[in-house]
Design a protein around this motif. Structure first.
Motif, PDB file in Angstrom:
ATOM      1  N   PRO A 112       0.812  -1.227   0.000  1.00 46.62           N
ATOM      2  CA  PRO A 112       0.000   0.000   0.000  1.00 46.62           C
ATOM      3  C   PRO A 112       0.845   1.276   0.000  1.00 46.62           C
ATOM      4  O   PRO A 112       0.475   2.257  -0.638  1.00 46.62           O
ATOM      5  CB  PRO A 112      -0.823  -0.130   1.285  1.00 46.62           C
ATOM      6  N   LEU A 113       1.982   1.261   0.689  1.00 41.88           N
ATOM      7  CA  LEU A 113       2.862   2.433   0.692  1.00 41.88           C
ATOM      8  C   LEU A 113       3.424   2.696  -0.700  1.00 41.88           C
ATOM      9  O   LEU A 113       3.491   3.849  -1.157  1.00 41.88           O
ATOM     10  CB  LEU A 113       4.013   2.238   1.679  1.00 41.88           C
ATOM     11  N   LEU A 114       3.843   1.631  -1.384  1.00 39.51           N
ATOM     12  CA  LEU A 114       4.379   1.792  -2.742  1.00 39.51           C
ATOM     13  C   LEU A 114       3.318   2.349  -3.677  1.00 39.51           C
ATOM     14  O   LEU A 114       3.582   3.243  -4.494  1.00 39.51           O
ATOM     15  CB  LEU A 114       4.900   0.453  -3.273  1.00 39.51           C
ATOM     16  N   ILE A 115       2.096   1.839  -3.560  1.00 36.65           N
ATOM     17  CA  ILE A 115       0.996   2.309  -4.404  1.00 36.65           C
ATOM     18  C   ILE A 115       0.662   3.764  -4.078  1.00 36.65           C
ATOM     19  O   ILE A 115       0.462   4.587  -4.975  1.00 36.65           O
ATOM     20  CB  ILE A 115      -0.237   1.398  -4.216  1.00 36.65           C
ATOM     21  N   HIS A 116       0.622   4.085  -2.792  1.00 36.99           N
ATOM     22  CA  HIS A 116       0.300   5.447  -2.366  1.00 36.99           C
ATOM     23  C   HIS A 116       1.297   6.462  -2.930  1.00 36.99           C
ATOM     24  O   HIS A 116       0.910   7.535  -3.408  1.00 36.99           O
ATOM     25  CB  HIS A 116       0.307   5.514  -0.841  1.00 36.99           C
ATOM     26  N   HIS A 117       2.586   6.111  -2.898  1.00 36.74           N
ATOM     27  CA  HIS A 117       3.621   7.040  -3.343  1.00 36.74           C
ATOM     28  C   HIS A 117       3.950   6.912  -4.824  1.00 36.74           C
ATOM     29  O   HIS A 117       4.664   7.763  -5.372  1.00 36.74           O
ATOM     30  CB  HIS A 117       4.905   6.824  -2.537  1.00 36.74           C
ATOM     31  N   GLY A 118       3.454   5.865  -5.480  1.00 42.99           N
ATOM     32  CA  GLY A 118       3.791   5.664  -6.886  1.00 42.99           C
ATOM     33  C   GLY A 118       5.251   5.297  -7.084  1.00 42.99           C
ATOM     34  O   GLY A 118       5.869   5.636  -8.092  1.00 42.99           O
ATOM     35  N   ILE A 119       5.807   4.580  -6.123  1.00 38.62           N
ATOM     36  CA  ILE A 119       7.200   4.133  -6.196  1.00 38.62           C
ATOM     37  C   ILE A 119       7.202   2.647  -6.548  1.00 38.62           C
ATOM     38  O   ILE A 119       6.435   1.866  -5.974  1.00 38.62           O
ATOM     39  CB  ILE A 119       7.924   4.361  -4.851  1.00 38.62           C
ATOM     40  N   PHE A 120       8.061   2.259  -7.485  1.00 40.08           N
ATOM     41  CA  PHE A 120       8.037   0.860  -7.927  1.00 40.08           C
ATOM     42  C   PHE A 120       9.441   0.346  -8.224  1.00 40.08           C
ATOM     43  O   PHE A 120      10.395   1.113  -8.368  1.00 40.08           O
ATOM     44  CB  PHE A 120       7.135   0.683  -9.150  1.00 40.08           C
ATOM     45  N   PHE A 121       9.552  -0.982  -8.306  1.00 39.66           N
ATOM     46  CA  PHE A 121      10.825  -1.634  -8.590  1.00 39.66           C
ATOM     47  C   PHE A 121      11.208  -1.399 -10.048  1.00 39.66           C
ATOM     48  O   PHE A 121      10.347  -1.337 -10.935  1.00 39.66           O
ATOM     49  CB  PHE A 121      10.723  -3.129  -8.298  1.00 39.66           C
ATOM     50  N   LEU A 122      12.525  -1.324 -10.303  1.00 36.61           N
ATOM     51  CA  LEU A 122      13.007  -1.030 -11.644  1.00 36.61           C
ATOM     52  C   LEU A 122      13.776  -2.177 -12.284  1.00 36.61           C
ATOM     53  O   LEU A 122      13.999  -2.166 -13.493  1.00 36.61           O
ATOM     54  CB  LEU A 122      13.900   0.224 -11.616  1.00 36.61           C
ATOM     55  N   THR A 123      14.204  -3.178 -11.494  1.00 40.81           N
ATOM     56  CA  THR A 123      14.898  -4.320 -12.090  1.00 40.81           C
ATOM     57  C   THR A 123      13.880  -5.380 -12.494  1.00 40.81           C
ATOM     58  O   THR A 123      12.826  -5.523 -11.876  1.00 40.81           O
ATOM     59  CB  THR A 123      15.918  -4.930 -11.108  1.00 40.81           C
ATOM     60  N   ASN A 124      14.219  -6.132 -13.536  1.00 43.04           N
ATOM     61  CA  ASN A 124      13.251  -7.070 -14.132  1.00 43.04           C
ATOM     62  C   ASN A 124      12.803  -8.160 -13.158  1.00 43.04           C
ATOM     63  O   ASN A 124      11.605  -8.472 -13.080  1.00 43.04           O
ATOM     64  CB  ASN A 124      13.855  -7.703 -15.387  1.00 43.04           C
ATOM     65  N   ASN A 125      13.742  -8.753 -12.430  1.00 37.89           N
ATOM     66  CA  ASN A 125      13.381  -9.838 -11.514  1.00 37.89           C
ATOM     67  C   ASN A 125      12.449  -9.363 -10.401  1.00 37.89           C
ATOM     68  O   ASN A 125      11.456 -10.019 -10.080  1.00 37.89           O
ATOM     69  CB  ASN A 125      14.636 -10.456 -10.904  1.00 37.89           C
ATOM     70  N   ARG A 126      12.786  -8.218  -9.801  1.00 36.16           N
ATOM     71  CA  ARG A 126      11.965  -7.742  -8.695  1.00 36.16           C
ATOM     72  C   ARG A 126      10.585  -7.322  -9.182  1.00 36.16           C
ATOM     73  O   ARG A 126       9.582  -7.507  -8.496  1.00 36.16           O
ATOM     74  CB  ARG A 126      12.662  -6.569  -7.993  1.00 36.16           C
ATOM     75  N   LEU A 168      11.732  10.142 -13.230  1.00 31.51           N
ATOM     76  CA  LEU A 168      10.924   9.571 -12.151  1.00 31.51           C
ATOM     77  C   LEU A 168      11.205  10.333 -10.863  1.00 31.51           C
ATOM     78  O   LEU A 168      12.356  10.563 -10.495  1.00 31.51           O
ATOM     79  CB  LEU A 168      11.262   8.088 -11.953  1.00 31.51           C
ATOM     80  N   ALA A 169      10.160  10.717 -10.157  1.00 28.24           N
ATOM     81  CA  ALA A 169      10.324  11.534  -8.947  1.00 28.24           C
ATOM     82  C   ALA A 169      11.176  10.833  -7.890  1.00 28.24           C
ATOM     83  O   ALA A 169      11.869  11.485  -7.110  1.00 28.24           O
ATOM     84  CB  ALA A 169       8.959  11.884  -8.368  1.00 28.24           C
ATOM     85  N   PHE A 170      11.140   9.512  -7.879  1.00 23.76           N
ATOM     86  CA  PHE A 170      11.856   8.761  -6.845  1.00 23.76           C
ATOM     87  C   PHE A 170      13.220   8.264  -7.291  1.00 23.76           C
ATOM     88  O   PHE A 170      13.950   7.612  -6.527  1.00 23.76           O
ATOM     89  CB  PHE A 170      11.010   7.564  -6.372  1.00 23.76           C
ATOM     90  N   PHE A 171      13.641   8.566  -8.531  1.00 25.95           N
ATOM     91  CA  PHE A 171      14.816   7.917  -9.125  1.00 25.95           C
ATOM     92  C   PHE A 171      16.103   8.169  -8.337  1.00 25.95           C
ATOM     93  O   PHE A 171      16.884   7.248  -8.097  1.00 25.95           O
ATOM     94  CB  PHE A 171      14.996   8.366 -10.570  1.00 25.95           C
TER      95      PHE A 171
END
Length: 300
Positions: A112-126, A168-171
């Motif tokens: 839920p925190l990731l969705i709320h902030h729009g932050i996501f994983f960038l590597t293919n496996n994760r 990306l804002a979190f990059f």
């Protein structure tokens, strides 16, 4: 509601999960830079494990695994999140430690925190692991055999160009976390200072590193499987110092923080790099392994 749960969480699981020390609304006080840093760290040193139990059910957990010498990194993360369990494994040739976050806490807090902030994983496996976990939660799957063989839909769409990654804002804070996991600061045998990032092939992501540090350095590919980004010129090294010391992003922590400080000391003492702009006070003799009170200061 505040931080809506992902999927259905059983009442039994919620009762077991009452050891969570923060109220849901309090998790929104966790600084955005920390969340981005954490995702970058997990992209490098973590994984979302989805396995079959002996009775055929689905088990899901998130784990960050580090050398036992770097346990302060896990202790810092645990002190901010107030959830998960740190376990020490001394039976390995090189002892390790793990921070494990269970399925309920993923559904109730982390995802839920990731969705709320729009932050996501960038590597293919994760990303693949996250998408599968989200699919299981959203569809309330219980039995492992119900997981489909078909392609799982992507929850967050990846940027299409290197510039899109950079925007990306979190990059930037993500990169600090990723560096904490996959980066290196060292002095070569020829006394050149070097900053290096290494990971499985991901062209746009590594091109974004070049854009961030505004360099024309070539990216090398090893055995067609790994990409390596390295900087060593005086101009580029100054950009690295500016990024990690003067930009105000989440700091490096644990052993990587100590490695970075020792690297700065060696650069400062070298004939080639001594003219660079270094942090004003390098407390290198006894560096703190974690950014003390980072979470509390941000809340204030």
């Amino acid at each position: 509601s505040v931080l809506p749960s992902v999927g259905t969480v059983s009442k039994h699981a919620l009762k077991k999960g009452k050891k969570i020390k923060l109220e849901k609304k309090d998790y929104l006080l966790i600084p955005y830079p920390f969340i981005a840093f954490l995702v970058g760290l997990i992209d490098g040193d973590g994984y979302i494990q989805i396995t079959r139990t002996t009775k055929g059910f689905i088990a899901i957990k998130l784990t960050i695994c580090l050398s036992l010498e770097d346990i302060s990194t896990l202790e810092y993360i645990h002190s901010v999140l107030k959830l998960g369990k740190i376990t020490i494994y001394r039976d390995y040739r090189n002892p390790i430690c793990k921070l494990t976050i269970n399925k309920t806490d993923l559904q109730e807090v982390i995802f839920p925190l990731l969705i709320h902030h729009g932050i996501f994983f960038l590597t293919n496996n994760r990303r693949a692991q996250f998408d599968l976990a989200m699919f299981i939660f959203k569809n309330d799957l219980k039995l492992f055999e119900k997981i489909p063989d078909k392609e799982i839909p992507t929850f967050f769409k990846l940027p299409k160009t290197a510039l899109d990654y950079l925007n990306l804002a979190f990059f930037n804070n993500w990169l600090v976390g990723f560096t904490n996991a996959e980066g290196s600061f060292f002095i070569k045998n020829n006394n050149d200072g070097c900053f290096q990032l290494k990971q499985k092939v991901h062209v746009h992501l590594f091109e974004a590193f070049k854009l961030l540090f505004n360099t024309k350095r070539n990216i090398s590919i090893e055995k067609g499987e790994f990409m390596q980004f390295s900087l060593s010129s005086k101009t580029d090294i100054q950009k690295v110092i500016n990024f990690f010391s003067f930009s105000g992003f989440h700091p490096l922590i644990g052993l990587k923080f100590i490695q970075y400080l020792k690297w700065l000391t060696n650069l400062h003492d070298s004939n080639r790099y001594k003219i660079l702009n270094f942090p004003g006070s390098l407390t290198l003799k006894s560096p703190s392994p974690i950014p003390v009170l980072f979470f509390d200061k941000q809340k204030e």
